[in-house]
Design a protein around this motif. Structure first.
Motif, PDB file in Angstrom:
ATOM      1  N   ASP A  25      64.048  14.978  29.262  1.00  0.00           N
ATOM      2  CA  ASP A  25      64.712  14.203  30.315  1.00  0.00           C
ATOM      3  C   ASP A  25      63.951  14.440  31.619  1.00  0.00           C
ATOM      4  OD1 ASP A  25      66.266  13.087  32.294  1.00  0.00           O
ATOM      5  OD2 ASP A  25      68.167  13.846  31.513  1.00  0.00           O
ATOM      6  N   ARG A  26      62.935  13.643  31.816  1.00  0.00           N
ATOM      7  CA  ARG A  26      62.040  13.862  32.952  1.00  0.00           C
ATOM      8  C   ARG A  26      62.766  13.706  34.280  1.00  0.00           C
ATOM      9  NH1 ARG A  26      57.594   9.753  32.478  1.00  0.00           N
ATOM     10  NH2 ARG A  26      56.956  10.695  34.455  1.00  0.00           N
ATOM     11  N   GLN A  27      63.726  12.801  34.315  1.00  0.00           N
ATOM     12  CA  GLN A  27      64.451  12.584  35.560  1.00  0.00           C
ATOM     13  C   GLN A  27      65.231  13.846  35.948  1.00  0.00           C
ATOM     14  OE1 GLN A  27      67.880  10.047  35.444  1.00  0.00           O
ATOM     15  NE2 GLN A  27      67.439   9.111  37.425  1.00  0.00           N
ATOM     16  N   ALA A  28      65.906  14.439  34.979  1.00  0.00           N
ATOM     17  CA  ALA A  28      66.686  15.646  35.265  1.00  0.00           C
ATOM     18  C   ALA A  28      65.771  16.814  35.636  1.00  0.00           C
ATOM     19  CB  ALA A  28      67.556  16.002  34.058  1.00  0.00           C
ATOM     20  N   ILE A  29      64.689  16.959  34.887  1.00  0.00           N
ATOM     21  CA  ILE A  29      63.738  18.041  35.179  1.00  0.00           C
ATOM     22  C   ILE A  29      63.186  17.870  36.589  1.00  0.00           C
ATOM     23  CG2 ILE A  29      61.446  18.959  34.588  1.00  0.00           C
ATOM     24  CD1 ILE A  29      63.546  19.792  32.557  1.00  0.00           C
ATOM     25  N   GLN A  30      62.837  16.629  36.920  1.00  0.00           N
ATOM     26  CA  GLN A  30      62.266  16.360  38.233  1.00  0.00           C
ATOM     27  C   GLN A  30      63.281  16.680  39.319  1.00  0.00           C
ATOM     28  OE1 GLN A  30      59.026  15.546  38.637  1.00  0.00           O
ATOM     29  NE2 GLN A  30      59.565  16.041  40.756  1.00  0.00           N
ATOM     30  N   TYR A  31      64.534  16.356  39.074  1.00  0.00           N
ATOM     31  CA  TYR A  31      65.519  16.654  40.108  1.00  0.00           C
ATOM     32  C   TYR A  31      65.751  18.153  40.232  1.00  0.00           C
ATOM     33  CZ  TYR A  31      69.595  17.131  42.935  1.00  0.00           C
ATOM     34  OH  TYR A  31      70.452  17.540  43.917  1.00  0.00           O
ATOM     35  N   ALA A  32      65.652  18.866  39.118  1.00  0.00           N
ATOM     36  CA  ALA A  32      65.782  20.325  39.178  1.00  0.00           C
ATOM     37  C   ALA A  32      64.658  20.915  40.028  1.00  0.00           C
ATOM     38  CB  ALA A  32      65.774  20.907  37.769  1.00  0.00           C
ATOM     39  N   ILE A  33      63.467  20.373  39.857  1.00  0.00           N
ATOM     40  CA  ILE A  33      62.318  20.840  40.651  1.00  0.00           C
ATOM     41  C   ILE A  33      62.559  20.541  42.135  1.00  0.00           C
ATOM     42  CG2 ILE A  33      59.859  20.403  41.118  1.00  0.00           C
ATOM     43  CD1 ILE A  33      59.576  19.903  38.036  1.00  0.00           C
ATOM     44  N   GLU A  34      63.021  19.353  42.390  1.00  0.00           N
ATOM     45  CA  GLU A  34      63.364  18.928  43.747  1.00  0.00           C
ATOM     46  C   GLU A  34      64.391  19.882  44.367  1.00  0.00           C
ATOM     47  OE1 GLU A  34      62.697  16.197  46.636  1.00  0.00           O
ATOM     48  OE2 GLU A  34      61.948  15.986  44.576  1.00  0.00           O
ATOM     49  N   LEU A  35      65.413  20.172  43.612  1.00  0.00           N
ATOM     50  CA  LEU A  35      66.479  21.063  44.077  1.00  0.00           C
ATOM     51  C   LEU A  35      65.901  22.448  44.337  1.00  0.00           C
ATOM     52  CD1 LEU A  35      69.421  21.774  44.625  1.00  0.00           C
ATOM     53  CD2 LEU A  35      69.821  21.875  42.159  1.00  0.00           C
ATOM     54  N   ASN A  36      65.011  22.875  43.461  1.00  0.00           N
ATOM     55  CA  ASN A  36      64.369  24.174  43.623  1.00  0.00           C
ATOM     56  C   ASN A  36      63.614  24.254  44.953  1.00  0.00           C
ATOM     57  OD1 ASN A  36      61.707  26.024  42.892  1.00  0.00           O
ATOM     58  ND2 ASN A  36      63.604  26.795  41.996  1.00  0.00           N
ATOM     59  N   GLU A  37      62.855  23.216  45.237  1.00  0.00           N
ATOM     60  CA  GLU A  37      62.112  23.187  46.509  1.00  0.00           C
ATOM     61  C   GLU A  37      63.071  23.197  47.696  1.00  0.00           C
ATOM     62  OE1 GLU A  37      59.562  19.785  46.301  1.00  0.00           O
ATOM     63  OE2 GLU A  37      58.460  20.591  44.564  1.00  0.00           O
ATOM     64  N   HIS A  38      64.122  22.443  47.570  1.00  0.00           N
ATOM     65  CA  HIS A  38      65.111  22.390  48.642  1.00  0.00           C
ATOM     66  C   HIS A  38      65.729  23.765  48.881  1.00  0.00           C
ATOM     67  CE1 HIS A  38      68.355  21.067  51.213  1.00  0.00           C
ATOM     68  NE2 HIS A  38      69.232  21.575  50.380  1.00  0.00           N
ATOM     69  N   LEU A  39      66.120  24.431  47.797  1.00  0.00           N
ATOM     70  CA  LEU A  39      66.769  25.739  47.944  1.00  0.00           C
ATOM     71  C   LEU A  39      65.793  26.765  48.520  1.00  0.00           C
ATOM     72  CD1 LEU A  39      68.849  25.841  44.625  1.00  0.00           C
ATOM     73  CD2 LEU A  39      69.734  25.516  46.952  1.00  0.00           C
ATOM     74  N   LYS A  40      64.530  26.648  48.157  1.00  0.00           N
ATOM     75  CA  LYS A  40      63.520  27.575  48.711  1.00  0.00           C
ATOM     76  C   LYS A  40      63.306  27.352  50.200  1.00  0.00           C
ATOM     77  CE  LYS A  40      60.914  28.874  44.600  1.00  0.00           C
ATOM     78  NZ  LYS A  40      59.935  28.401  43.597  1.00  0.00           N
ATOM     79  N   SER A  41      63.556  26.131  50.643  1.00  0.00           N
ATOM     80  CA  SER A  41      63.317  25.805  52.060  1.00  0.00           C
ATOM     81  C   SER A  41      64.468  26.245  52.958  1.00  0.00           C
ATOM     82  CB  SER A  41      63.109  24.299  52.207  1.00  0.00           C
ATOM     83  OG  SER A  41      64.359  23.629  52.101  1.00  0.00           O
ATOM     84  N   LEU A  42      65.559  26.667  52.370  1.00  0.00           N
ATOM     85  CA  LEU A  42      66.736  27.025  53.184  1.00  0.00           C
ATOM     86  C   LEU A  42      66.520  28.364  53.895  1.00  0.00           C
ATOM     87  CD1 LEU A  42      69.704  25.961  50.865  1.00  0.00           C
ATOM     88  CD2 LEU A  42      68.735  24.727  52.784  1.00  0.00           C
TER      89      LEU A  42
END
Lengths: 180, 180, 180, 180
Positions: free
Chosen positions: B163-180
């Motif tokens: 599920d590339r869409q879900a994986i991609q969003y997890a990566i996105e979320l990961n970057e977001h959480l790292k930026s906090l």
């Protein structure tokens, strides 16, 4: 028509129970209180060699009751905009029931009808709609006909009496069930 | 930013857990497996004289963990179009937490953010939407900010990778959480 | 793979259009703006002797476009938690299309795939979920495969650029469509 | 209590109209048929210098009617799992109404109550739930109290008579409105 009412509340004589009593008054009903049974949470072994293992709890007893009845009434208070956790644990076990070789769960459910009766305190006629949609998906998956639902607005004990719409529908449902 | 991942699966290393791991990779995260804790179903004593009674289980421990973290990740497989029963039992206990005088549950939750990560096998991007709506109502009630969700499509172990869409969003979320 | 993007916005170059452009970049796409067409509201004559009467507007033109394409992208801003009125009027006419003897609407739709792209300003990732559920029922009724959706958060012009999740989904979708 | 019934059907004397008539029997009601009015689709000029421009159609007339009444009944057939396109176009114009300086739309709506009455042929008690959720978001945005809804199951003309639950609800609502 044999009716099984499956109650998911943690307390006796609550609003959901009262509303359900109104709907089933004068009918021949078996009542089962999930809070009096031991139903273990699902242990998802679908993808393990050997699959599910027998669980020593009351699920077999409950499945037997289900198999013996024609109409299933899922009576749950709306806890946090969903069914109660004890009812959810019971539903989760359907995954195991579907793989149990002692009966054909789906084929049996196909012969039955289901009703949902639920009461909640926080605007349930809107906020319990996702719960109704969930029950619809659940019943759909096991080919169980979803014949109707009643949503009652009630917080404090006895408050359901004030929801004339819900009471009226319970009466309507009662007449319908008596006519079957 | 201290992150608490609350896992509701009955099995280890499932798709939801993998998707959550992807979202939280490289971050400082406390993981808690609900299946390893004892959380009793709610005993709804809101309307009884004396109210709720202390329960001897792991709920206190879990609440303490929650209070210590800033971001809560609710990671649950989609079981029967809802959260797992063990996660539902944990959520049902919020009713008791809200009345616990040792802390102000709502005031504490107001400072935090929540994410939901869930995977299901039966068209979850449609059929898990009622679950997302439910979480929204739950978080809303306790003033917990609902910061985002990821729905993954996966049945068999490991399938979430497709599920590339879900994986991609997890990566996105990961970057977001790292930026906090 | 021939792609038809059906735009429901009342203004050009809005956020939904931008997000759709990102998803369809570099692909061979026919764009149609519903605001440039005349599509009359349905006149429900299903139950009248003689049934529907021919309507002198652009619906035939639009149906012809639909029949010629393989992938349909419904691109609508979220207006009041639903699709725009002009898109709704177009969808309402499906009732007439289904009874048009010049083509077999359902058989044709069965060969196609649909995507929904929508942007809204008021928490659309929660509040546009009923819209997604509606599209699901719509597509289901006409046997049109619902292949995916993107919900963007954006109010003011250009704001969609800030929704990294939606942008990323659009890029993902673009890659997927190119791989077909 | 002055009641305004806003009808969204394309045909007269349909099931929704009949159900609404039952709910409003013997009350002092102004009926308005959207199909007899000209309401242009919204032209979203929120972000243009100068904002919205006056539109020469019946929207002013309809807004004036709304302002003069205390209870608004949105009576729409379920077309494709949503309100009819002509009703949607009317709702879309709320964006313009909210910016109209001749009245304070939100402040006026705050004084009123809304009901939704809808009928559909394809399992509306489940499949019209997203529509109810949409109306809830719509009313919530303009601070209009959502006081209740009736969903009727009916396809062919007159079939609503067979939906005893919906008829009973309508009677209940009628008694309630008479008691105000």
């Amino acid at each position: 028509m044999k009716i099984l009412a499956i109650h998911g509340s943690s307390r006796s004589n609550g609003n959901t129970e009262k509303l359900t009593a109104k709907a089933l008054e004068g009918l021949n009903v078996t009542h089962v209180q999930l809070r009096d049974l031991q139903i273990q949470p699902i242990d998802d072994l679908r993808h393990e060699p050997g699959g599910f293992k027998p669980v020593d709890d009351d699920n077999d007893h409950l499945v037997n009751l289900i198999l013996e009845h024609d109409i299933l009434v899922f009576a749950t208070p709306v806890y946090w905009y969903g069914m109660s956790g004890i009812m959810k644990n019971f539903v989760d076990r359907f995954s195991q029931n579907l793989r149990d070789e002692r009966y054909d769960f789906k084929a049996e459910m196909r012969k039955k009808q289901a009703y949902v009766i639920c009461c909640g305190g926080d605007n349930p006629k809107i906020k319990a709609l996702p719960l109704i949609q969930q029950f619809n998906y659940i019943f759909d998956f096991i080919d169980l006909e979803f014949s109707g639902y009643v949503i009652g607005q009630a917080g404090k004990p006895g408050e359901i009496e004030n929801d004339r719409q819900a009471i009226q529908y319970a009466i309507e449902l009662n007449e319908h069930l008596k006519s079957l």
